[in-house]
Design a protein around this motif. Structure first.
Motif, PDB file in Angstrom:
ATOM      1  N   SER A  59       0.843  -1.177   0.000  1.00  0.00           N
ATOM      2  CA  SER A  59       0.000   0.000   0.000  1.00  0.00           C
ATOM      3  C   SER A  59       0.883   1.232   0.000  1.00  0.00           C
ATOM      4  CB  SER A  59      -0.949   0.013   1.203  1.00  0.00           C
ATOM      5  OG  SER A  59      -0.229   0.053   2.425  1.00  0.00           O
ATOM      6  N   TYR A  60       0.345   2.334  -0.534  1.00  0.00           N
ATOM      7  CA  TYR A  60       1.129   3.541  -0.725  1.00  0.00           C
ATOM      8  C   TYR A  60       0.324   4.775  -0.368  1.00  0.00           C
ATOM      9  CZ  TYR A  60       3.970   0.343  -3.465  1.00  0.00           C
ATOM     10  OH  TYR A  60       4.728  -0.723  -3.875  1.00  0.00           O
ATOM     11  N   ALA A  61       1.030   5.796   0.070  1.00  0.00           N
ATOM     12  CA  ALA A  61       0.406   7.082   0.320  1.00  0.00           C
ATOM     13  C   ALA A  61       0.082   7.767  -1.002  1.00  0.00           C
ATOM     14  CB  ALA A  61       1.330   7.973   1.145  1.00  0.00           C
ATOM     15  N   ASP A  62      -1.087   8.399  -1.046  1.00  0.00           N
ATOM     16  CA  ASP A  62      -1.482   9.113  -2.256  1.00  0.00           C
ATOM     17  C   ASP A  62      -0.528  10.256  -2.587  1.00  0.00           C
ATOM     18  OD1 ASP A  62      -5.079   8.837  -1.667  1.00  0.00           O
ATOM     19  OD2 ASP A  62      -3.672   7.474  -2.646  1.00  0.00           O
ATOM     20  N   SER A  63       0.140  10.782  -1.587  1.00  0.00           N
ATOM     21  CA  SER A  63       1.012  11.931  -1.797  1.00  0.00           C
ATOM     22  C   SER A  63       2.158  11.648  -2.754  1.00  0.00           C
ATOM     23  CB  SER A  63       1.561  12.420  -0.456  1.00  0.00           C
ATOM     24  OG  SER A  63       2.328  11.418   0.179  1.00  0.00           O
ATOM     25  N   MET A  64       2.513  10.402  -2.921  1.00  0.00           N
ATOM     26  CA  MET A  64       3.616  10.084  -3.822  1.00  0.00           C
ATOM     27  C   MET A  64       3.141   9.612  -5.186  1.00  0.00           C
ATOM     28  SD  MET A  64       6.730   8.837  -1.408  1.00  0.00           S
ATOM     29  CE  MET A  64       7.846   9.643  -2.562  1.00  0.00           C
ATOM     30  N   LYS A  65       1.845   9.554  -5.367  1.00  0.00           N
ATOM     31  CA  LYS A  65       1.211   9.422  -6.682  1.00  0.00           C
ATOM     32  C   LYS A  65       1.739   8.261  -7.518  1.00  0.00           C
ATOM     33  CE  LYS A  65       0.268  14.409  -6.893  1.00  0.00           C
ATOM     34  NZ  LYS A  65       0.791  14.696  -5.544  1.00  0.00           N
ATOM     35  N   GLY A  66       1.930   7.124  -6.873  1.00  0.00           N
ATOM     36  CA  GLY A  66       2.380   5.955  -7.592  1.00  0.00           C
ATOM     37  C   GLY A  66       3.836   5.986  -8.008  1.00  0.00           C
ATOM     38  N   ARG A  67       4.605   6.915  -7.475  1.00  0.00           N
ATOM     39  CA  ARG A  67       6.008   7.058  -7.840  1.00  0.00           C
ATOM     40  C   ARG A  67       6.945   6.193  -7.005  1.00  0.00           C
ATOM     41  NH1 ARG A  67       7.638  11.855  -6.360  1.00  0.00           N
ATOM     42  NH2 ARG A  67       5.785  12.284  -5.091  1.00  0.00           N
ATOM     43  N   VAL A  68       6.398   5.487  -6.034  1.00  0.00           N
ATOM     44  CA  VAL A  68       7.228   4.670  -5.155  1.00  0.00           C
ATOM     45  C   VAL A  68       6.805   3.213  -5.235  1.00  0.00           C
ATOM     46  CG1 VAL A  68       7.783   6.549  -3.577  1.00  0.00           C
ATOM     47  CG2 VAL A  68       5.741   5.168  -3.175  1.00  0.00           C
ATOM     48  N   THR A  69       7.779   2.350  -5.033  1.00  0.00           N
ATOM     49  CA  THR A  69       7.534   0.921  -4.975  1.00  0.00           C
ATOM     50  C   THR A  69       8.270   0.347  -3.774  1.00  0.00           C
ATOM     51  OG1 THR A  69       7.321   0.745  -7.387  1.00  0.00           O
ATOM     52  CG2 THR A  69       7.710  -1.289  -6.156  1.00  0.00           C
ATOM     53  N   ILE A  70       7.541  -0.304  -2.898  1.00  0.00           N
ATOM     54  CA  ILE A  70       8.152  -0.977  -1.769  1.00  0.00           C
ATOM     55  C   ILE A  70       8.315  -2.450  -2.110  1.00  0.00           C
ATOM     56  CG2 ILE A  70       5.935  -1.379  -0.606  1.00  0.00           C
ATOM     57  CD1 ILE A  70       7.399  -0.985   2.074  1.00  0.00           C
ATOM     58  N   SER A  71       9.431  -3.009  -1.725  1.00  0.00           N
ATOM     59  CA  SER A  71       9.689  -4.414  -1.986  1.00  0.00           C
ATOM     60  C   SER A  71      10.534  -4.978  -0.852  1.00  0.00           C
ATOM     61  CB  SER A  71      10.387  -4.608  -3.334  1.00  0.00           C
ATOM     62  OG  SER A  71      11.643  -3.952  -3.360  1.00  0.00           O
ATOM     63  N   ARG A  72      10.664  -6.285  -0.843  1.00  0.00           N
ATOM     64  CA  ARG A  72      11.487  -6.900   0.190  1.00  0.00           C
ATOM     65  C   ARG A  72      12.213  -8.106  -0.360  1.00  0.00           C
ATOM     66  NH1 ARG A  72       7.379  -7.859   4.826  1.00  0.00           N
ATOM     67  NH2 ARG A  72       9.343  -8.194   5.969  1.00  0.00           N
ATOM     68  N   ASP A  73      13.376  -8.338   0.199  1.00  0.00           N
ATOM     69  CA  ASP A  73      14.159  -9.524  -0.093  1.00  0.00           C
ATOM     70  C   ASP A  73      14.381 -10.211   1.241  1.00  0.00           C
ATOM     71  OD1 ASP A  73      16.041 -11.473  -0.638  1.00  0.00           O
ATOM     72  OD2 ASP A  73      17.142 -10.239  -2.067  1.00  0.00           O
ATOM     73  N   ASN A  74      13.534 -11.170   1.542  1.00  0.00           N
ATOM     74  CA  ASN A  74      13.596 -11.799   2.855  1.00  0.00           C
ATOM     75  C   ASN A  74      14.866 -12.628   3.023  1.00  0.00           C
ATOM     76  OD1 ASN A  74      11.192 -10.656   3.699  1.00  0.00           O
ATOM     77  ND2 ASN A  74       9.944 -12.384   3.029  1.00  0.00           N
ATOM     78  N   GLY A  75      15.440 -13.089   1.919  1.00  0.00           N
ATOM     79  CA  GLY A  75      16.707 -13.784   2.009  1.00  0.00           C
ATOM     80  C   GLY A  75      17.826 -12.889   2.507  1.00  0.00           C
ATOM     81  N   LYS A  76      17.742 -11.601   2.199  1.00  0.00           N
ATOM     82  CA  LYS A  76      18.720 -10.621   2.657  1.00  0.00           C
ATOM     83  C   LYS A  76      18.252  -9.867   3.884  1.00  0.00           C
ATOM     84  CE  LYS A  76      20.741  -9.741  -1.890  1.00  0.00           C
ATOM     85  NZ  LYS A  76      21.039  -8.703  -2.908  1.00  0.00           N
ATOM     86  N   ASN A  77      17.038 -10.161   4.344  1.00  0.00           N
ATOM     87  CA  ASN A  77      16.467  -9.473   5.502  1.00  0.00           C
ATOM     88  C   ASN A  77      16.445  -7.966   5.280  1.00  0.00           C
ATOM     89  OD1 ASN A  77      15.218 -10.728   7.716  1.00  0.00           O
ATOM     90  ND2 ASN A  77      16.783 -10.024   9.144  1.00  0.00           N
TER      91      ASN A  77
END
Length: 116
Positions: A59-77
């Protein structure tokens, strides 16, 4: 001990991109949802993005207007925040956050400055 360490901040020109990283230790980050927040001087800390434990739901804040992407690499913690088309109003300290069994943990913050 739980530790969250952000990196990747710095100065970027308007319209540029930046990727923040948050390296977690002391717990298995894949067991908990994680979030990015930001705080500009004189402003309240605000939620930027959240990612679920398995990394599929975001989920993302509207203030960044779809310009951000959060992701994770659980292997790298590690979790990431990819930011594109940055604007001067995105200037803030960006914090990584984890809530672990009722306790909130914050990273030290990474300064992002969007300017020429």
């Amino acid at each position: 001990q739980v530790q969250l360490v952000e990196s990747g901040g710095g100065l970027v020109r308007p319209g540029g991109s930046l990727r923040l990283s948050c390296a977690a230790s002391g717990f298995t980050s894949g067991s908990y949802p994680m979030s990015w927040y930001r705080q500009a001087p004189g402003r309240e800390r605000e939620l930027v993005a959240t990612i679920s434990r398995v990394g599929i739901n975001t989920s993302y804040a509207d203030s960044m207007k779809g310009r951000v992407t959060i992701s994770r690499d659980n292997g790298k913690n590690t979790i990431y925040l990819q930011m594109n088309t940055l604007k001067p109003e995105d200037t803030a300290v960006y914090y990584c956050k984890a809530d672990i069994r009722g306790i909130t943990y914050w990273g030290q913050g990474a300064q992002v400055t969007v300017a020429s």
